[in-house]
Scaffold this motif. Structure first.
Motif, PDB file in Angstrom:
ATOM      1  N   ARG A   1       0.833  -1.202   0.000  1.00  0.00           N
ATOM      2  CA  ARG A   1       0.000   0.000   0.000  1.00  0.00           C
ATOM      3  C   ARG A   1       0.870   1.254   0.000  1.00  0.00           C
ATOM      4  O   ARG A   1       2.083   1.185   0.099  1.00  0.00           O
ATOM      5  N   GLY A   2       0.227   2.395  -0.104  1.00  0.00           N
ATOM      6  CA  GLY A   2       0.886   3.670   0.099  1.00  0.00           C
ATOM      7  C   GLY A   2       2.085   3.924  -0.791  1.00  0.00           C
ATOM      8  O   GLY A   2       2.053   3.709  -2.002  1.00  0.00           O
ATOM      9  N   ILE A   3       3.174   4.396  -0.183  1.00  0.00           N
ATOM     10  CA  ILE A   3       4.367   4.776  -0.928  1.00  0.00           C
ATOM     11  C   ILE A   3       4.974   3.586  -1.655  1.00  0.00           C
ATOM     12  O   ILE A   3       5.384   3.695  -2.816  1.00  0.00           O
ATOM     13  N   GLY A   4       5.058   2.437  -0.974  1.00  0.00           N
ATOM     14  CA  GLY A   4       5.629   1.249  -1.608  1.00  0.00           C
ATOM     15  C   GLY A   4       4.856   0.835  -2.849  1.00  0.00           C
ATOM     16  O   GLY A   4       5.442   0.527  -3.900  1.00  0.00           O
ATOM     17  N   PHE A   5       3.525   0.826  -2.734  1.00  0.00           N
ATOM     18  CA  PHE A   5       2.694   0.477  -3.896  1.00  0.00           C
ATOM     19  C   PHE A   5       2.916   1.467  -5.033  1.00  0.00           C
ATOM     20  O   PHE A   5       3.004   1.073  -6.206  1.00  0.00           O
TER      21      PHE A   5
ATOM     22  N   LEU B   1      17.462  -1.654  -4.707  1.00  0.00           N
ATOM     23  CA  LEU B   1      16.633  -2.136  -3.607  1.00  0.00           C
ATOM     24  C   LEU B   1      16.078  -0.928  -2.872  1.00  0.00           C
ATOM     25  O   LEU B   1      16.839  -0.050  -2.440  1.00  0.00           O
ATOM     26  N   ILE B   2      14.755  -0.861  -2.751  1.00  0.00           N
ATOM     27  CA  ILE B   2      14.098   0.213  -1.999  1.00  0.00           C
ATOM     28  C   ILE B   2      13.430  -0.408  -0.783  1.00  0.00           C
ATOM     29  O   ILE B   2      12.493  -1.202  -0.908  1.00  0.00           O
ATOM     30  N   HIS B   3      13.918  -0.047   0.400  1.00  0.00           N
ATOM     31  CA  HIS B   3      13.338  -0.599   1.632  1.00  0.00           C
ATOM     32  C   HIS B   3      12.361   0.421   2.209  1.00  0.00           C
ATOM     33  O   HIS B   3      12.750   1.436   2.784  1.00  0.00           O
ATOM     34  N   ASN B   4      11.068   0.124   2.057  1.00  0.00           N
ATOM     35  CA  ASN B   4      10.006   1.025   2.483  1.00  0.00           C
ATOM     36  C   ASN B   4       9.248   0.513   3.708  1.00  0.00           C
ATOM     37  O   ASN B   4       8.541   1.274   4.359  1.00  0.00           O
TER      38      ASN B   4
ATOM     39  N   GLU C   1       0.112  11.767   1.873  1.00  0.00           N
ATOM     40  CA  GLU C   1      -1.241  11.243   2.068  1.00  0.00           C
ATOM     41  C   GLU C   1      -1.266   9.763   1.676  1.00  0.00           C
ATOM     42  O   GLU C   1      -1.279   9.411   0.500  1.00  0.00           O
ATOM     43  N   THR C   2      -1.240   8.896   2.677  1.00  0.00           N
ATOM     44  CA  THR C   2      -1.291   7.449   2.469  1.00  0.00           C
ATOM     45  C   THR C   2      -2.332   6.859   3.405  1.00  0.00           C
ATOM     46  O   THR C   2      -2.807   7.535   4.326  1.00  0.00           O
ATOM     47  N   PRO C   3      -2.702   5.577   3.225  1.00  0.00           N
ATOM     48  CA  PRO C   3      -3.644   4.953   4.175  1.00  0.00           C
ATOM     49  C   PRO C   3      -3.160   5.034   5.619  1.00  0.00           C
ATOM     50  O   PRO C   3      -3.957   5.229   6.535  1.00  0.00           O
ATOM     51  N   ALA C   4      -1.844   4.919   5.834  1.00  0.00           N
ATOM     52  CA  ALA C   4      -1.306   4.968   7.195  1.00  0.00           C
ATOM     53  C   ALA C   4      -1.444   6.357   7.802  1.00  0.00           C
ATOM     54  O   ALA C   4      -1.901   6.510   8.944  1.00  0.00           O
ATOM     55  N   THR C   5      -1.060   7.399   7.054  1.00  0.00           N
ATOM     56  CA  THR C   5      -1.151   8.752   7.601  1.00  0.00           C
ATOM     57  C   THR C   5      -2.594   9.217   7.721  1.00  0.00           C
ATOM     58  O   THR C   5      -2.943   9.965   8.639  1.00  0.00           O
ATOM     59  N   GLU C   6      -3.449   8.774   6.808  1.00  0.00           N
ATOM     60  CA  GLU C   6      -4.860   9.132   6.897  1.00  0.00           C
ATOM     61  C   GLU C   6      -5.475   8.553   8.171  1.00  0.00           C
ATOM     62  O   GLU C   6      -6.327   9.186   8.807  1.00  0.00           O
ATOM     63  N   GLY C   7      -5.036   7.351   8.542  1.00  0.00           N
ATOM     64  CA  GLY C   7      -5.545   6.734   9.761  1.00  0.00           C
ATOM     65  C   GLY C   7      -5.173   7.525  10.997  1.00  0.00           C
ATOM     66  O   GLY C   7      -5.981   7.687  11.923  1.00  0.00           O
TER      67      GLY C   7
ATOM     68  N   LYS D   1       0.304  14.480  -2.260  1.00  0.00           N
ATOM     69  CA  LYS D   1      -0.162  13.239  -2.860  1.00  0.00           C
ATOM     70  C   LYS D   1       1.002  12.258  -2.993  1.00  0.00           C
ATOM     71  O   LYS D   1       2.139  12.649  -3.254  1.00  0.00           O
ATOM     72  N   VAL D   2       0.676  10.985  -2.852  1.00  0.00           N
ATOM     73  CA  VAL D   2       1.718   9.960  -2.912  1.00  0.00           C
ATOM     74  C   VAL D   2       2.371   9.923  -4.287  1.00  0.00           C
ATOM     75  O   VAL D   2       3.569   9.670  -4.411  1.00  0.00           O
ATOM     76  N   GLU D   3       1.599  10.193  -5.333  1.00  0.00           N
ATOM     77  CA  GLU D   3       2.148  10.187  -6.690  1.00  0.00           C
ATOM     78  C   GLU D   3       3.243  11.244  -6.837  1.00  0.00           C
ATOM     79  O   GLU D   3       4.293  10.997  -7.452  1.00  0.00           O
ATOM     80  N   GLU D   4       3.011  12.422  -6.266  1.00  0.00           N
ATOM     81  CA  GLU D   4       3.993  13.509  -6.323  1.00  0.00           C
ATOM     82  C   GLU D   4       5.263  13.149  -5.566  1.00  0.00           C
ATOM     83  O   GLU D   4       6.379  13.384  -6.049  1.00  0.00           O
ATOM     84  N   SER D   5       5.089  12.571  -4.387  1.00  0.00           N
ATOM     85  CA  SER D   5       6.240  12.200  -3.566  1.00  0.00           C
ATOM     86  C   SER D   5       7.109  11.163  -4.260  1.00  0.00           C
ATOM     87  O   SER D   5       8.336  11.310  -4.319  1.00  0.00           O
ATOM     88  N   VAL D   6       6.496  10.106  -4.762  1.00  0.00           N
ATOM     89  CA  VAL D   6       7.268   9.022  -5.377  1.00  0.00           C
ATOM     90  C   VAL D   6       7.969   9.487  -6.650  1.00  0.00           C
ATOM     91  O   VAL D   6       9.128   9.131  -6.897  1.00  0.00           O
TER      92      VAL D   6
END
Length: 268
Positions: free
Chosen positions: A11-15, A83-86, A201-207, A234-239
């Motif tokens: 989910r989120g940034i990793g996804f 390798l991206i460790h998220n 803005e991800t599912p984790a931060t929204e929670g 937005k997560v798209e902008e960050s990634v």
């Protein structure tokens, strides 16, 4: 064909890393997740894009990690570029307690620190060490640690963010570990970097920010860093921005701790 492993990709940034990278059919993208129960959207995307390979893995289990590495090796033909460790932990229910609030709460303090250090320091080391032989064979030879501006002492001091002890301390520890890897592996052409994704803005931060008190606490703190901050990006902008930082990573910048802008601007 460039090869990528994203750890913590459900989910989120990793996804979003998986989504943006796999949009280029030349990339082979391995998405490592902890549990299939949270990966329905990822699996749906993988059905549409054959260059996505989803692996359920317990990175704290040597056997599970060895099995995952063997599968990655087959997908990437024995080499790994990036390798991206998220994967991470934000902490326990006591995550927003300040240092003094742990007075007489030794059990809670112990849990808060061990939970975050395990996920944010030990986990990355285990994963990197397991996949390092494949990184040696890659072309890019890059190790990426998704961290947080909360791990920066000056950011903490200026924002007056007194909570999130475990998260902040463990992310700072992770940043140091990545600098250690940079020093150890420099002569082998392997580069590392710790990137803070910003306030995303991800599912984790929204929670977390669904609680108005928590949202106000964080927003007030971040406004001390940048008065113009209005909320999460937005997560798209960050990634997209993080991928630009990763593309610029070279021997000179190896081991650095930066934001998604490639500097020390932790929030937008």
């Amino acid at each position: 064909m460039p090869s990528w492993v994203i750890v913590g990709a459900a989910r989120g940034i990793g996804f979003e890393f998986v989504n943006q990278l796999s949009a280029n059919s030349n990339n082979q993208v391995v998405a490592i997740i902890r549990n299939q129960s949270t990966a329905s959207v990822l699996n749906a995307l993988a059905e549409q894009r054959p260059n996505i390979h989803v692996l359920e893995t317990d990175i704290f289990s040597p056997d599970s990690l060895r099995e995952a590495v063997a599968k990655v090796e087959k997908v990437t033909k024995g080499a790994l570029d990036v390798l991206i460790h998220n994967a991470y932990s934000a902490g326990t229910e006591a995550m927003f307690w300040t240092p003094s609030q742990f007075t007489g709460k030794e059990t809670e303090l112990h849990l808060e620190l061990t939970e975050t250090i395990k996920a944010n320091v030990i986990g990355p080391i285990l994963t990197i060490n397991a996949l390092l032989p494949l990184i040696h064979n890659g072309n890019e030879k890059k190790l990426i640690y998704i961290t947080s501006g909360a791990g920066d002492v000056d950011m903490t001091r200026k924002s007056r963010l007194a909570g999130q002890i475990g998260y902040s301390a463990s992310k700072a520890g992770g940043n140091v570990v990545m600098a250690k890897y940079a020093g150890e592996l420099a002569d082998e052409g392997i580069k590392t970097i710790s990137i803070s994704p910003g306030w995303v803005e991800t599912p984790a931060t929204e929670g977390l920010t669904a609680n108005p008190a928590v949202l106000e606490y964080l927003l007030s703190a971040f406004k001390r860093l940048d008065p113009d901050v209005a909320g999460m990006i937005k997560v798209e902008e960050s990634v997209k921005a993080q991928l630009e930082v990763i593309a610029r990573l070279d021997a000179e910048s190896s081991g650095a701790f930066v934001s998604h802008h490639g500097d020390k601007k932790w929030v937008d």
